[in-house]
Scaffold this motif. Structure first.
Motif, PDB file in Angstrom:
ATOM      1  N   THR A 150       0.848  -1.198   0.000  1.00  0.00           N
ATOM      2  CA  THR A 150       0.000   0.000   0.000  1.00  0.00           C
ATOM      3  C   THR A 150       0.877   1.238   0.000  1.00  0.00           C
ATOM      4  OG1 THR A 150      -1.665  -1.223   1.278  1.00  0.00           O
ATOM      5  CG2 THR A 150      -1.901   1.170   1.167  1.00  0.00           C
ATOM      6  N   SER A 151       0.718   2.085  -0.995  1.00  0.00           N
ATOM      7  CA  SER A 151       1.627   3.212  -1.179  1.00  0.00           C
ATOM      8  C   SER A 151       1.183   4.480  -0.455  1.00  0.00           C
ATOM      9  CB  SER A 151       1.799   3.507  -2.675  1.00  0.00           C
ATOM     10  OG  SER A 151       0.547   3.793  -3.265  1.00  0.00           O
ATOM     11  N   ASN A 152      -0.124   4.677  -0.286  1.00  0.00           N
ATOM     12  CA  ASN A 152      -0.625   5.918   0.307  1.00  0.00           C
ATOM     13  C   ASN A 152      -1.462   5.585   1.531  1.00  0.00           C
ATOM     14  OD1 ASN A 152      -1.845   8.420   0.882  1.00  0.00           O
ATOM     15  ND2 ASN A 152      -1.784   9.020  -1.271  1.00  0.00           N
ATOM     16  N   VAL A 153      -0.873   5.685   2.704  1.00  0.00           N
ATOM     17  CA  VAL A 153      -1.550   5.279   3.934  1.00  0.00           C
ATOM     18  C   VAL A 153      -2.695   6.232   4.282  1.00  0.00           C
ATOM     19  CG1 VAL A 153       0.155   6.529   5.325  1.00  0.00           C
ATOM     20  CG2 VAL A 153      -1.223   4.746   6.368  1.00  0.00           C
ATOM     21  N   THR A 154      -2.511   7.526   4.043  1.00  0.00           N
ATOM     22  CA  THR A 154      -3.566   8.502   4.367  1.00  0.00           C
ATOM     23  C   THR A 154      -4.810   8.262   3.524  1.00  0.00           C
ATOM     24  OG1 THR A 154      -1.855  10.127   4.906  1.00  0.00           O
ATOM     25  CG2 THR A 154      -4.095  10.942   4.576  1.00  0.00           C
ATOM     26  N   GLN A 155      -4.598   8.031   2.249  1.00  0.00           N
ATOM     27  CA  GLN A 155      -5.732   7.768   1.352  1.00  0.00           C
ATOM     28  C   GLN A 155      -6.441   6.475   1.732  1.00  0.00           C
ATOM     29  OE1 GLN A 155      -5.295   8.859  -2.855  1.00  0.00           O
ATOM     30  NE2 GLN A 155      -5.760   6.730  -3.334  1.00  0.00           N
ATOM     31  N   TRP A 156      -5.671   5.446   2.095  1.00  0.00           N
ATOM     32  CA  TRP A 156      -6.272   4.169   2.502  1.00  0.00           C
ATOM     33  C   TRP A 156      -7.117   4.347   3.758  1.00  0.00           C
ATOM     34  CZ3 TRP A 156      -6.308   1.079   6.787  1.00  0.00           C
ATOM     35  CH2 TRP A 156      -6.777  -0.228   6.620  1.00  0.00           C
ATOM     36  N   LEU A 157      -6.608   5.117   4.709  1.00  0.00           N
ATOM     37  CA  LEU A 157      -7.341   5.325   5.963  1.00  0.00           C
ATOM     38  C   LEU A 157      -8.595   6.155   5.739  1.00  0.00           C
ATOM     39  CD1 LEU A 157      -6.826   4.316   8.793  1.00  0.00           C
ATOM     40  CD2 LEU A 157      -5.803   6.512   9.365  1.00  0.00           C
ATOM     41  N   ASP A 158      -8.569   7.087   4.817  1.00  0.00           N
ATOM     42  CA  ASP A 158      -9.771   7.860   4.488  1.00  0.00           C
ATOM     43  C   ASP A 158     -10.868   6.951   3.927  1.00  0.00           C
ATOM     44  OD1 ASP A 158      -8.571  10.175   5.317  1.00  0.00           O
ATOM     45  OD2 ASP A 158      -7.946  10.803   3.310  1.00  0.00           O
ATOM     46  N   SER A 193       0.815  -3.557  19.586  1.00  0.00           N
ATOM     47  CA  SER A 193       1.497  -2.593  20.461  1.00  0.00           C
ATOM     48  C   SER A 193       0.556  -1.467  20.878  1.00  0.00           C
ATOM     49  CB  SER A 193       2.724  -2.026  19.748  1.00  0.00           C
ATOM     50  OG  SER A 193       3.621  -3.048  19.392  1.00  0.00           O
ATOM     51  N   MET A 194      -0.200  -0.953  19.913  1.00  0.00           N
ATOM     52  CA  MET A 194      -1.151   0.115  20.228  1.00  0.00           C
ATOM     53  C   MET A 194      -2.223  -0.366  21.201  1.00  0.00           C
ATOM     54  SD  MET A 194      -0.465   3.022  18.713  1.00  0.00           S
ATOM     55  CE  MET A 194      -2.065   3.839  18.657  1.00  0.00           C
ATOM     56  N   THR A 206      -6.472   9.241  18.054  1.00  0.00           N
ATOM     57  CA  THR A 206      -5.131   8.855  18.503  1.00  0.00           C
ATOM     58  C   THR A 206      -4.572   7.739  17.628  1.00  0.00           C
ATOM     59  OG1 THR A 206      -5.713   9.467  20.769  1.00  0.00           O
ATOM     60  CG2 THR A 206      -3.781   8.052  20.464  1.00  0.00           C
ATOM     61  N   TRP A 207      -5.404   6.750  17.359  1.00  0.00           N
ATOM     62  CA  TRP A 207      -4.977   5.630  16.515  1.00  0.00           C
ATOM     63  C   TRP A 207      -4.702   6.093  15.085  1.00  0.00           C
ATOM     64  CZ3 TRP A 207      -5.025   0.118  17.543  1.00  0.00           C
ATOM     65  CH2 TRP A 207      -5.223  -0.195  18.889  1.00  0.00           C
ATOM     66  N   LYS A 208      -5.550   6.969  14.581  1.00  0.00           N
ATOM     67  CA  LYS A 208      -5.398   7.441  13.208  1.00  0.00           C
ATOM     68  C   LYS A 208      -4.087   8.212  13.040  1.00  0.00           C
ATOM     69  CE  LYS A 208      -7.640  10.336   9.736  1.00  0.00           C
ATOM     70  NZ  LYS A 208      -8.825  11.184   9.405  1.00  0.00           N
ATOM     71  N   GLU A 209      -3.813   9.109  13.973  1.00  0.00           N
ATOM     72  CA  GLU A 209      -2.589   9.913  13.887  1.00  0.00           C
ATOM     73  C   GLU A 209      -1.347   9.032  13.969  1.00  0.00           C
ATOM     74  OE1 GLU A 209      -0.483  13.671  16.225  1.00  0.00           O
ATOM     75  OE2 GLU A 209      -2.434  12.892  16.871  1.00  0.00           O
ATOM     76  N   ASN A 210      -1.354   8.084  14.902  1.00  0.00           N
ATOM     77  CA  ASN A 210      -0.208   7.194  15.069  1.00  0.00           C
ATOM     78  C   ASN A 210      -0.010   6.301  13.850  1.00  0.00           C
ATOM     79  OD1 ASN A 210       1.377   4.797  16.042  1.00  0.00           O
ATOM     80  ND2 ASN A 210       1.363   5.991  17.932  1.00  0.00           N
ATOM     81  N   PHE A 211      -1.101   5.844  13.273  1.00  0.00           N
ATOM     82  CA  PHE A 211      -1.040   4.973  12.100  1.00  0.00           C
ATOM     83  C   PHE A 211      -0.404   5.706  10.919  1.00  0.00           C
ATOM     84  CE2 PHE A 211      -2.935   2.849   8.379  1.00  0.00           C
ATOM     85  CZ  PHE A 211      -2.650   1.531   8.673  1.00  0.00           C
ATOM     86  N   CYS A 212      -0.824   6.935  10.679  1.00  0.00           N
ATOM     87  CA  CYS A 212      -0.295   7.712   9.560  1.00  0.00           C
ATOM     88  C   CYS A 212       1.186   8.033   9.761  1.00  0.00           C
ATOM     89  CB  CYS A 212      -1.089   9.008   9.398  1.00  0.00           C
ATOM     90  SG  CYS A 212      -2.784   8.758   8.832  1.00  0.00           S
TER      91      CYS A 212
END
Length: 374
Positions: A150-158, A193-194, A206-212
């Motif tokens: 997966t190349s774009n983590v922000t786009q995937w999370l959106d 870990s999270m 919190t999870w979203k920010e850490n993931f990105c």
């Protein structure tokens, strides 16, 4: 003009349940409905009705048991005499018909009652949502799992958040629980870990920010690969679709014009030059043109193979010279290494046989000259 509305129903015959019979169950006159007794319901008993044109149309309309129609028939003197007496009472064959009281719709529900109903409904819906099977719910997500490709983590999370909204997943704890089902490879270790550090009861932000921050690719490698990706061989459509996917993964907001240009520049020049750029407005237009040029790619591939074979033959001709042994033996011009020439071995054998013959003759002469007594 006075009219009577008759209700026709196909029912089972009383004496023979397997046989259907067309019946008139009720009639309506001046907003009053009157029921016809069961023994008088068969339509064949209503002689004045079956003579009308409406009845003939009705027979061609309903055929199956329990089919029902309500039709209007104009009140003629014959119809009036059959269904009304001199005093205006509704009757049929001397039987006074019973009037049916139709219940009026209940009064509208008050606004307070409606408000209370919706509040209770929403409360029940929330309680029910907590008991959802997360695994079954996420099976309806239109989303690929997150992995090292997966190349774009922000786009995937959106996209993940949009799918949660579509499936009515709004609670942070449920989102966190659902996220685990879409992780692979090292991202599963990150999730464990999270979970130890923050637990399921933490905030989704919190999870979203850490993931990105953990999985964001800040290098240029994905961008470089997507932009420089070019057609090599195989299907043109497969190339175009993959190139579009790579470009959208790095930037889903890319406009159509830029997307088209980048896909077209990855095509071979002799194919791209056959596409009229002015007529391409969307990527689907480009794909339609590419699909029609597949045969050119196949033809080019075959020509390249033929050219490579010809080059190999030329190299072969330049590397090998005519065998000199074959020329000496008058066998024509043959192209093979002299060390492997069959005539070389044959010539060598002949030479050896010749030497043996000469040696034997000399030996025989010497033996003849020697005195036999000695």
């Amino acid at each position: 003009m006075e009219r009577i509305r008759f209700e026709f129903v196909i029912k089972a015959m009383e004496n023979d349940p397997k046989t259907n019979v067309l019946c008139i169950t009720s009639l309506e006159f001046e907003k009053h409905t009157y029921l016809i007794p069961e023994k008088l319901q068969p339509a064949r008993l209503h002689e004045q009705v079956i003579k009308t044109q409406v009845y003939l149309k009705l027979k061609d309309t309903i055929h199956k048991r329990h089919d029902k129609r309500q039709v209007w028939i104009r009140v003629t003197p014959e119809i009036r005499g059959a269904y009304m007496d001199e005093d205006g009472n509704m009757q049929f064959k001397g039987y006074l018909l019973e009037e049916c009281d139709i219940q009026k719709p209940a009064a509208c529900i008050s606004e307070e009652a409606m408000t209370e109903f919706f509040e209770n409904f929403n409360a029940c819906k929330k309680e029910t949502g907590k008991s959802y099977n997360i695994k079954k719910l996420t099976e309806k997500f239109v989303l690929q799992k997150f992995n090292k490709k997966t190349s774009n983590v922000t786009q995937w999370l959106d996209i993940f958040e949009m799918e949660c909204t579509r499936m009515s997943i709004t609670e942070d704890s449920v989102k966190i629980e659902a996220l685990r089902l879409f992780l692979e490879d090292s991202s599963l270790d990150w999730y464990s870990s999270m979970l130890i550090k923050y637990t399921l009861n933490s905030e989704w932000s919190t999870w979203k920010e850490n993931f990105c921050e953990t999985f964001a690719d800040r290098g240029w490698s994905p961008v470089r690969y997507a932009i420089l990706f070019k057609y090599r061989q195989g299907s043109l459509m497969e190339y175009a679709l993959k190139k579009e996917k790579l470009l959208l993964e790095i930037n889903k907001t890319m406009d159509s014009s830029t997307l088209i240009d980048l896909i077209a520049t990855g095509l071979p020049n002799f194919i791209a030059d056959k596409i009229d750029r002015c007529n391409i407005k969307e990527t689907k237009d480009l794909f339609n043109n590419i699909r029609g040029l597949e045969h050119l790619a196949n033809k080019k591939y075959l020509n390249n193979n033929a050219g490579n074979l010809g080059n190999k033959n030329k190299e072969k001709d330049s590397n090998y010279k005519p065998c000199r042994i074959c020329e000496k033996e008058n066998k024509g011009s043959r192209y093979h290494p002299e060390s492997l020439c069959w005539f070389k071995n044959n010539s060598y054998n002949n030479k050896r046989e010749h030497i043996r013959t000469v040696n034997n003759s000399e030996l025989e002469t010497e033996l003849n000259e020697i005195d036999p007594k000695n």
